[in-house]
Design an enzyme around this catalytic site. Structure first.
Site, PDB file in Angstrom:
ATOM      1  N   ALA A   1      -1.035  -8.200 -17.495  1.00  0.00           N
ATOM      2  CA  ALA A   1      -0.489  -7.158 -16.691  1.00  0.00           C
ATOM      3  C   ALA A   1      -0.335  -7.949 -15.231  1.00  0.00           C
ATOM      4  O   ALA A   1      -0.605  -7.250 -14.162  1.00  0.00           O
ATOM      5  CB  ALA A   1      -1.395  -6.174 -16.595  1.00  0.00           C
TER       6      ALA A   1
ATOM      7  N   TYR B   1       2.221 -10.725 -12.463  1.00  0.00           N
ATOM      8  CA  TYR B   1       3.322 -10.652 -11.759  1.00  0.00           C
ATOM      9  C   TYR B   1       4.823 -10.771 -12.558  1.00  0.00           C
ATOM     10  O   TYR B   1       5.517 -10.260 -12.485  1.00  0.00           O
ATOM     11  CB  TYR B   1       3.330 -12.201 -10.944  1.00  0.00           C
ATOM     12  CG  TYR B   1       2.638 -11.972  -9.787  1.00  0.00           C
ATOM     13  CD1 TYR B   1       3.161 -11.396  -8.437  1.00  0.00           C
ATOM     14  CD2 TYR B   1       1.440 -12.092  -9.700  1.00  0.00           C
ATOM     15  CE1 TYR B   1       2.456 -11.178  -7.404  1.00  0.00           C
ATOM     16  CE2 TYR B   1       0.551 -12.218  -8.442  1.00  0.00           C
ATOM     17  CZ  TYR B   1       1.083 -11.461  -7.422  1.00  0.00           C
ATOM     18  OH  TYR B   1       0.237 -11.514  -6.292  1.00  0.00           O
TER      19      TYR B   1
ATOM     20  N   THR C   1      -1.173 -19.338 -17.173  1.00  0.00           N
ATOM     21  CA  THR C   1      -1.187 -20.697 -17.756  1.00  0.00           C
ATOM     22  C   THR C   1      -1.498 -21.843 -16.407  1.00  0.00           C
ATOM     23  O   THR C   1      -0.446 -22.312 -16.245  1.00  0.00           O
ATOM     24  CB  THR C   1       0.107 -21.214 -18.671  1.00  0.00           C
ATOM     25  OG1 THR C   1       1.126 -20.924 -17.739  1.00  0.00           O
ATOM     26  CG2 THR C   1       0.237 -20.476 -19.937  1.00  0.00           C
ATOM     27  N   PRO C   2      -2.625 -21.709 -16.012  1.00  0.00           N
ATOM     28  CA  PRO C   2      -2.707 -22.439 -14.659  1.00  0.00           C
ATOM     29  C   PRO C   2      -2.555 -23.843 -15.231  1.00  0.00           C
ATOM     30  O   PRO C   2      -2.911 -24.459 -16.062  1.00  0.00           O
ATOM     31  CB  PRO C   2      -4.040 -21.865 -14.152  1.00  0.00           C
ATOM     32  CG  PRO C   2      -4.759 -21.408 -15.234  1.00  0.00           C
ATOM     33  CD  PRO C   2      -3.663 -20.858 -16.373  1.00  0.00           C
TER      34      PRO C   2
ATOM     35  N   GLU D   1      10.328 -16.621 -19.047  1.00  0.00           N
ATOM     36  CA  GLU D   1      10.760 -15.606 -18.065  1.00  0.00           C
ATOM     37  C   GLU D   1      11.518 -16.285 -16.789  1.00  0.00           C
ATOM     38  O   GLU D   1      10.571 -17.285 -16.223  1.00  0.00           O
ATOM     39  CB  GLU D   1       9.607 -14.438 -17.592  1.00  0.00           C
ATOM     40  CG  GLU D   1      10.157 -13.557 -16.585  1.00  0.00           C
ATOM     41  CD  GLU D   1      11.361 -12.798 -16.859  1.00  0.00           C
ATOM     42  OE1 GLU D   1      11.351 -12.260 -18.340  1.00  0.00           O
ATOM     43  OE2 GLU D   1      12.468 -12.961 -16.350  1.00  0.00           O
TER      44      GLU D   1
ATOM     45  N   ASN E   1      12.871 -24.977 -13.632  1.00  0.00           N
ATOM     46  CA  ASN E   1      11.863 -25.045 -12.509  1.00  0.00           C
ATOM     47  C   ASN E   1      11.862 -26.200 -11.621  1.00  0.00           C
ATOM     48  O   ASN E   1      11.754 -26.518 -10.528  1.00  0.00           O
ATOM     49  CB  ASN E   1      10.502 -24.489 -12.897  1.00  0.00           C
ATOM     50  CG  ASN E   1      10.277 -23.118 -12.672  1.00  0.00           C
ATOM     51  OD1 ASN E   1      11.325 -22.209 -12.395  1.00  0.00           O
ATOM     52  ND2 ASN E   1       9.034 -22.626 -13.153  1.00  0.00           N
TER      53      ASN E   1
ATOM     54  N   CYS F   1       4.310 -21.417  -9.567  1.00  0.00           N
ATOM     55  CA  CYS F   1       5.099 -21.780 -10.764  1.00  0.00           C
ATOM     56  C   CYS F   1       5.654 -23.469 -10.694  1.00  0.00           C
ATOM     57  O   CYS F   1       5.288 -24.166 -11.051  1.00  0.00           O
ATOM     58  CB  CYS F   1       6.188 -21.184 -11.241  1.00  0.00           C
ATOM     59  SG  CYS F   1       5.641 -19.607 -11.807  1.00  0.00           S
TER      60      CYS F   1
HETATM   61  P1  NAI Z   1      -1.012 -13.729 -13.419  1.00  0.00           P
HETATM   62  O1  NAI Z   1      -2.092 -14.435 -13.094  1.00  0.00           O
HETATM   63  O2  NAI Z   1      -0.379 -12.653 -12.318  1.00  0.00           O
HETATM   64  O3  NAI Z   1      -1.385 -12.525 -14.681  1.00  0.00           O
HETATM   65  C1  NAI Z   1      -1.937 -12.839 -16.006  1.00  0.00           C
HETATM   66  C2  NAI Z   1      -2.845 -11.808 -16.349  1.00  0.00           C
HETATM   67  O4  NAI Z   1      -3.077 -12.187 -17.744  1.00  0.00           O
HETATM   68  C3  NAI Z   1      -4.047 -11.541 -15.538  1.00  0.00           C
HETATM   69  O5  NAI Z   1      -3.925 -10.167 -15.287  1.00  0.00           O
HETATM   70  C4  NAI Z   1      -5.143 -11.720 -16.488  1.00  0.00           C
HETATM   71  O6  NAI Z   1      -6.311 -10.980 -16.360  1.00  0.00           O
HETATM   72  C5  NAI Z   1      -4.304 -11.588 -18.019  1.00  0.00           C
HETATM   73  N1  NAI Z   1      -5.021 -12.320 -19.026  1.00  0.00           N
HETATM   74  C6  NAI Z   1      -5.375 -13.664 -19.265  1.00  0.00           C
HETATM   75  N2  NAI Z   1      -6.042 -13.889 -20.197  1.00  0.00           N
HETATM   76  C7  NAI Z   1      -5.901 -12.634 -21.049  1.00  0.00           C
HETATM   77  C8  NAI Z   1      -6.157 -12.214 -22.449  1.00  0.00           C
HETATM   78  N3  NAI Z   1      -6.613 -13.264 -23.292  1.00  0.00           N
HETATM   79  N4  NAI Z   1      -6.119 -11.110 -22.558  1.00  0.00           N
HETATM   80  C9  NAI Z   1      -5.672 -10.081 -21.835  1.00  0.00           C
HETATM   81  N5  NAI Z   1      -5.189 -10.336 -20.601  1.00  0.00           N
HETATM   82  C10 NAI Z   1      -5.387 -11.543 -20.118  1.00  0.00           C
HETATM   83  O7  NAI Z   1      -0.073 -14.494 -13.853  1.00  0.00           O
HETATM   84  P2  NAI Z   1       1.729 -14.453 -13.747  1.00  0.00           P
HETATM   85  O8  NAI Z   1       2.073 -14.907 -12.545  1.00  0.00           O
HETATM   86  O9  NAI Z   1       2.027 -13.187 -14.231  1.00  0.00           O
HETATM   87  O10 NAI Z   1       2.249 -15.551 -14.928  1.00  0.00           O
HETATM   88  C11 NAI Z   1       1.944 -15.571 -16.151  1.00  0.00           C
HETATM   89  C12 NAI Z   1       2.941 -16.440 -17.020  1.00  0.00           C
HETATM   90  O11 NAI Z   1       4.266 -16.214 -16.493  1.00  0.00           O
HETATM   91  C13 NAI Z   1       2.489 -17.825 -16.537  1.00  0.00           C
HETATM   92  O12 NAI Z   1       2.626 -18.729 -17.746  1.00  0.00           O
HETATM   93  C14 NAI Z   1       3.525 -18.357 -15.342  1.00  0.00           C
HETATM   94  O13 NAI Z   1       3.687 -19.604 -15.339  1.00  0.00           O
HETATM   95  C15 NAI Z   1       4.711 -17.577 -16.011  1.00  0.00           C
HETATM   96  N6  NAI Z   1       5.878 -17.175 -15.107  1.00  0.00           N
HETATM   97  C16 NAI Z   1       5.347 -16.782 -13.814  1.00  0.00           C
HETATM   98  C17 NAI Z   1       6.541 -16.390 -12.893  1.00  0.00           C
HETATM   99  C18 NAI Z   1       6.085 -15.956 -11.511  1.00  0.00           C
HETATM  100  O14 NAI Z   1       6.826 -15.708 -10.619  1.00  0.00           O
HETATM  101  N7  NAI Z   1       4.707 -15.539 -11.147  1.00  0.00           N
HETATM  102  C19 NAI Z   1       7.843 -16.368 -13.094  1.00  0.00           C
HETATM  103  C20 NAI Z   1       8.083 -16.870 -14.149  1.00  0.00           C
HETATM  104  C21 NAI Z   1       6.968 -17.002 -15.351  1.00  0.00           C
END
Ligand code: NAI
Length: 475
Positions: free
Chosen positions: A11, A13, A90-91, A160, A223, A275
């Protein structure tokens, strides 16, 4: 079988806004967003959402508890869903093989293991997280190695492309949606089901279907290209500053070529965000593993140029302030990595603040959307300081730009928030120490007007002021 229930794991970004928009546009589909973090889910269920995005509040308010649910009950959501998005983080790996470069897939793996443990019936599992090429194979291996009778999986890649700050707009009017799947009848059928979800609002011609590996690589490539444009114009900004050319004029002249285009050609203090750096480092690592050192070096240079730009800007601030900022009061305006988000991950402001703190400055910070706790957390992180108490004693956070700039020597603008353009700079100038400096790291201010007020102004990619022997300044 049309998709009736969707589960989004993660849940953050991406997971929050993406699932909210699907719920908005597909009222007959029930969407449940799950996360292992109780706090995050509680915030999604509250009046103050965990992330700031224009229009997100409105979308969530329309759908929440209608066909959009936020929960920590992963088991039920996975069990009931026809389609599961994996949108976990995926850090970059911080230890072990590939440290500092490879993507850490432990969260993706743990989500896949959870699905393997719980799922019954047919499931379509969709990689939405950004992953290295062939990550879908690893997910499938986990799912198939834990195979139970009566369960079948299809893995799709659906990266995404939203940008933070414009996430809802980007999701509603996506240039394209990319879906990669297996080249088998079952794979094609799964791709078709996901297409039907997006077709609720995205024209079919904008939905691109490819094989899984092309889809995974396209996200890293997109990217890398975007960041490369920023590094390219930033590299030229350094040339402009010593030659008298103006990088904005150069960018305009270059961007009017329709083969090049004008977007993403704004010089600045450098790119940030969770990213760009992570995904390019991941690409570099993949190239090295594939024994393609020249390709790896090519993309690594995009990151190196960004580091150079951040360091160059920070050095310019120090040099202009008589080569010392020790005990000087310096305001940093903006801490988010870009405007219209509260996200500070990899924000250039952190780099600038660290450099100034290392040189002994006292920092006054203001950002319209970043919480005080977040700024302190970022500036006391072990990568920034080994003495958190020292940082805390030197950093003050304010609730508005006027108090943040009062009695300070210099303003360093790090985020391009619109509200910084319309501040009353006459008032700010009158309340600052003299000479009063502004370093515009985003090129958003009216430099002529500021100089007329009396500020000494420095920016990126344009020489604005020079001192004369008599000590006066002219432009
Ligand atoms: P984020 O860190 O905001 O959210 C990830 C969420 O996943 C966290 O709330 C975490 O608690 C949860 N999580 C992790 N492992 C889990 C599990 N096993 N079960 C349940 N929940 C779990 O990350 P964000 O920014 O949303 O990025 C997610 C992915 O999307 C990454 O791979 C990123 O590279 C990609 N992405 C991000 C963009 C951005 O603008 N932030 C844009 C496009 C892709």
């Amino acid at each position: 079988m049309p998709i009736k229930k969707i589960c989004g794991i993660g849940a953050g970004y991406v997971g929050g806004p993406t699932c909210s928009v699907i719920a908005l546009m597909c009222p007959e589909i029930q969407v449940t967003v799950v996360d292992k973090s109780k706090d995050r889910i509680a915030q999604w269920n509250s009046e103050k959402l965990p992330i700031y995005e224009p229009r997100l509040d409105e979308v969530v308010r329309t759908c929440r508890n209608r066909n959009l649910f936020f929960s920590t009950d992963l088991d039920t959501a996975i069990m009931e869903a026809d389609l599961i998005f994996i949108s976990v983080n995926t850090p970059t790996k911080t230890f072990g093989t590939g440290k500092g470069r490879a993507a850490d897939l432990k969260y993706v793996e743990s989500a896949a293991r959870k699905i393997a443990e719980i799922a019954t019936g047919d499931k379509i599992v969709v990689e939405k997280s950004t992953v290295p090429v062939r990550a879908a194979e690893s997910i499938l291996n986990i799912l198939r190695a834990n195979h139970r009778p009566g369960v079948s999986y299809q893995i799709l890649s659906n990266p995404e492309f939203l940008a933070e700050g414009t996430a809802i707009e980007d999701l509603l009017n996506a240039d394209r949606v990319l879906i990669g799947g297996e080249d088998t009848p079952e794979g094609h059928a799964a791709v078709e089901e996901l297409c039907k979800v997006y077709e609720h609002w995205i024209p079919r011609k904008n939905i691109l279907t490819t094989n899984t590996w092309s889809s995974e690589l396209s996200k890293l490539a997109a990217n890398a290209f975007l960041a490369q444009r920023i590094s390219s114009i930033n590299s030229l900004s350094a040339v402009c500053e010593t030659t008298g050319a103006d990088v904005s004029e150069v960018a305009r002249a270059v961007g009017l070529d329709s083969r090049i285009g004008s977007k993403f050609l704004e010089a600045s203090v450098g790119f940030g965000g969770s990213c760009f750096q992570k995904d390019i480092l991941n690409l570099v690592y993949i190239c090295e593993c594939l024994n393609l050192p020249e390709v790896a070096a090519y993309w690594q240079q995009v990151i190196d140029m960004n580091e150079y730009q951040k360091s160059r800007f920070s050095a310019k601030v120090i040099e202009s302030l008589f080569n010392t900022v020790s005990d000087k009061q310096i305001t940093i305006l903006g801490f988010a990595f870009k405007k219209n988000t509260g996200d500070t991950r990899e924000s250039p402001a952190i780099h600038v603040a660290k450099t100034l703190l290392d040189e002994g400055a006292m920092l006054h910070l203001f950002d319209p959307k970043v919480e005080e706790e977040q700024i302190i957390e970022d500036l006391t992180h072990p990568t920034v300081t080994d003495c958190p108490e020292y940082v805390k004693s030197r950093v003050t956070i304010y609730q508005d730009a006027y108090t943040a700039t009062r009695d300070t020597h210099a303003i360093v603008l790090c985020t391009e928030w619109d509200e910084f353009k319309t501040l009353d700079y006459n008032r700010i100038y009158s309340e600052m120490m003299k000479p009063a400096y502004i370093f515009d790291g985003r090129k958003i201010l009216d430099h002529d007007a500021l100089q007329k007020i009396g500020f000494i102004v420095q920016t990126i990619g344009k020489k604005l002021t020079k001192t004369t022997l008599a000590g006066s300044w002219d432009s």
